[in-house]
Write a protein that holds these residues in place. Structure first.
Motif, PDB file in Angstrom:
ATOM      1  N   ASP A 159      -5.498   0.463   1.576  1.00  0.00           N
ATOM      2  CA  ASP A 159      -5.189   1.783   2.125  1.00  0.00           C
ATOM      3  C   ASP A 159      -5.092   1.759   3.657  1.00  0.00           C
ATOM      4  OD1 ASP A 159      -7.854   2.036   3.109  1.00  0.00           O
ATOM      5  OD2 ASP A 159      -8.516   3.030   1.259  1.00  0.00           O
ATOM      6  N   ALA A 160      -4.765   2.913   4.220  1.00  0.00           N
ATOM      7  CA  ALA A 160      -4.533   2.991   5.673  1.00  0.00           C
ATOM      8  C   ALA A 160      -5.805   2.672   6.462  1.00  0.00           C
ATOM      9  CB  ALA A 160      -4.022   4.393   6.022  1.00  0.00           C
ATOM     10  N   ASN A 161      -6.963   2.831   5.828  1.00  0.00           N
ATOM     11  CA  ASN A 161      -8.219   2.480   6.488  1.00  0.00           C
ATOM     12  C   ASN A 161      -8.586   1.008   6.346  1.00  0.00           C
ATOM     13  OD1 ASN A 161      -8.867   5.094   7.438  1.00  0.00           O
ATOM     14  ND2 ASN A 161      -9.465   5.679   5.363  1.00  0.00           N
ATOM     15  N   GLY A 162      -7.713   0.256   5.683  1.00  0.00           N
ATOM     16  CA  GLY A 162      -7.960  -1.184   5.551  1.00  0.00           C
ATOM     17  C   GLY A 162      -8.879  -1.553   4.403  1.00  0.00           C
ATOM     18  N   ASN A 163      -9.067  -0.627   3.461  1.00  0.00           N
ATOM     19  CA  ASN A 163      -9.912  -0.936   2.307  1.00  0.00           C
ATOM     20  C   ASN A 163      -9.078  -1.302   1.087  1.00  0.00           C
ATOM     21  OD1 ASN A 163     -12.481  -0.510   3.469  1.00  0.00           O
ATOM     22  ND2 ASN A 163     -12.131   1.700   3.372  1.00  0.00           N
ATOM     23  N   ILE A 164      -9.613  -2.259   0.318  1.00  0.00           N
ATOM     24  CA  ILE A 164      -8.916  -2.741  -0.878  1.00  0.00           C
ATOM     25  C   ILE A 164      -9.662  -2.309  -2.138  1.00  0.00           C
ATOM     26  CG2 ILE A 164      -8.234  -4.815  -2.171  1.00  0.00           C
ATOM     27  CD1 ILE A 164      -7.636  -6.202   0.329  1.00  0.00           C
ATOM     28  N   SER A 165      -8.911  -1.888  -3.143  1.00  0.00           N
ATOM     29  CA  SER A 165      -9.466  -1.662  -4.483  1.00  0.00           C
ATOM     30  C   SER A 165      -8.478  -2.193  -5.502  1.00  0.00           C
ATOM     31  CB  SER A 165      -9.702  -0.167  -4.735  1.00  0.00           C
ATOM     32  OG  SER A 165     -10.722   0.328  -3.902  1.00  0.00           O
ATOM     33  N   GLY A 166      -8.972  -2.356  -6.739  1.00  0.00           N
ATOM     34  CA  GLY A 166      -8.091  -2.845  -7.797  1.00  0.00           C
ATOM     35  C   GLY A 166      -8.421  -2.228  -9.135  1.00  0.00           C
TER      36      GLY A 166
END
Ligand code: SD4
Length: 294
Positions: A159-166
């Motif tokens: 996301d734009a905040n640099g966080n990854i999810s899956g």
């Protein structure tokens, strides 16, 4: 050069899923919400015969679902062998957020889902039932590469905040033994995310993905400095080495997608035919993964 936000997902069906996920990402939302909402589109799509509603049943004619989700804090939730619930990914998220556990299976997962307000629904469509009845005539269990077993959706978002999810969701291998659980609900097999590094998802023969902890090793390869494309390739090569003399090898297909913190991504598969969907500010498009065998 990588970009953020970005979302990638397995197979052609990822296009519609990415489109939904993108709405969350472009409005500054969380990757976790994006990967849940994205794959829900495919879970509800009866045309996808490997995920959710319309998924092919096990050999007794029951549609059983596997799904998991993982966020940027290494929180994760999972359900396996869940029946009669349209959105296993959302139940997995509830397991993550509303219980002290990571994984619920079978009847327990179903009861939990009902207690969380999920409706009981029949997921076996007439088309899938017909295919099952045709299959029953010979009852020959032989996964056909890229067709019979492979439309699972796995999704990774930055996301734009640099966080990854899956997220990862499937009805698993068609005509499987009742009770069979694949890689898709297993954290570290079908999906792994480490927000320091990146994430990976797998599709294909789940047994081979589990034997090699394929997404874990992909993420660890990125941690050691490999690009997502290189990490996915190395993981596929590992799977092939491990299965060199294995009875699964003649029909083996596994595809791996990887995404890092810079928004770089890559995909690799054992055999040709694996493609994936990518959406960033350049648009939403289908790309062919690199592969080892024709
Ligand atoms: C499984 N990995 O249950 C899943 C199947 C799959 O596209 O990926 N289908 O083994």
């Amino acid at each position: 050069k990588g970009q953020k936000p970005v979302v990638i997902s397995t197979w052609r069906n990822g296009i519609q899923a990415n489109e939904e996920a993108w709405k969350t990402l472009i409005s500054g939302g969380r990757a976790l919400d994006a990967v849940e909402r994205g794959v829900m589109v495919v879970e509800a799509d009866p045309k996808d015969r490997s995920v959710g509603y319309g998924g092919r049943p096990d050999r007794d004619g029951n549609v059983t679902l596997d799904a998991c989700i993982m966020d940027e804090h290494s929180n994760c939730g999972s359900v396996a062998c869940l029946q009669n619930i349209m959105h296993p990914i959302s139940v997995a998220r509830k397991v993550m957020e509303e219980t002290p556990h990571v994984m619920l299976v079978g009847e327990g997962a179903y009861k939990f889902a009902r207690s969380q307000g999920f409706k009981k629904e029949n997921l076996l469509t007439p088309e899938s039932e017909k295919q099952w009845k045709d299959w029953l005539k010979k009852s020959n269990y032989k996964p056909v590469i890229n067709i019979e077993n492979h439309d699972t959706i796995g999704m990774l978002a930055l996301d734009a905040n640099g966080n990854i999810s899956g997220s990862c969701t499937t009805s698993g291998a068609a005509w499987k033994l009742p009770g069979r659980v694949g890689d898709s609900p297993l954290i570290g097999a079908g999906l792994f995310v480490d927000n320091e590094v990146g994430g990976a998802v797998a599709t294909g023969l789940g047994e081979a993905v589990i034997r090699t902890a394929a997404t874990t090793i992909t993420v660890e390869m990125m941690r050691q400095g490999h690009s997502p494309a290189q990490a996915a390739k190395l993981a596929i090569e590992r799977i092939m080495r491990v299965h060199k003399n294995h009875p699964d090898m003649p029909n083996l297909q596994v595809g791996i997608l990887a995404l890092n913190k810079d928004g770089e991504y890559g995909g690799h598969s054992v055999r040709s035919g694996f493609n994936f969907s990518v959406c960033n500010s350049d648009g939403n498009r289908l790309e062919d993964a690199k592969f080892r065998l024709k």
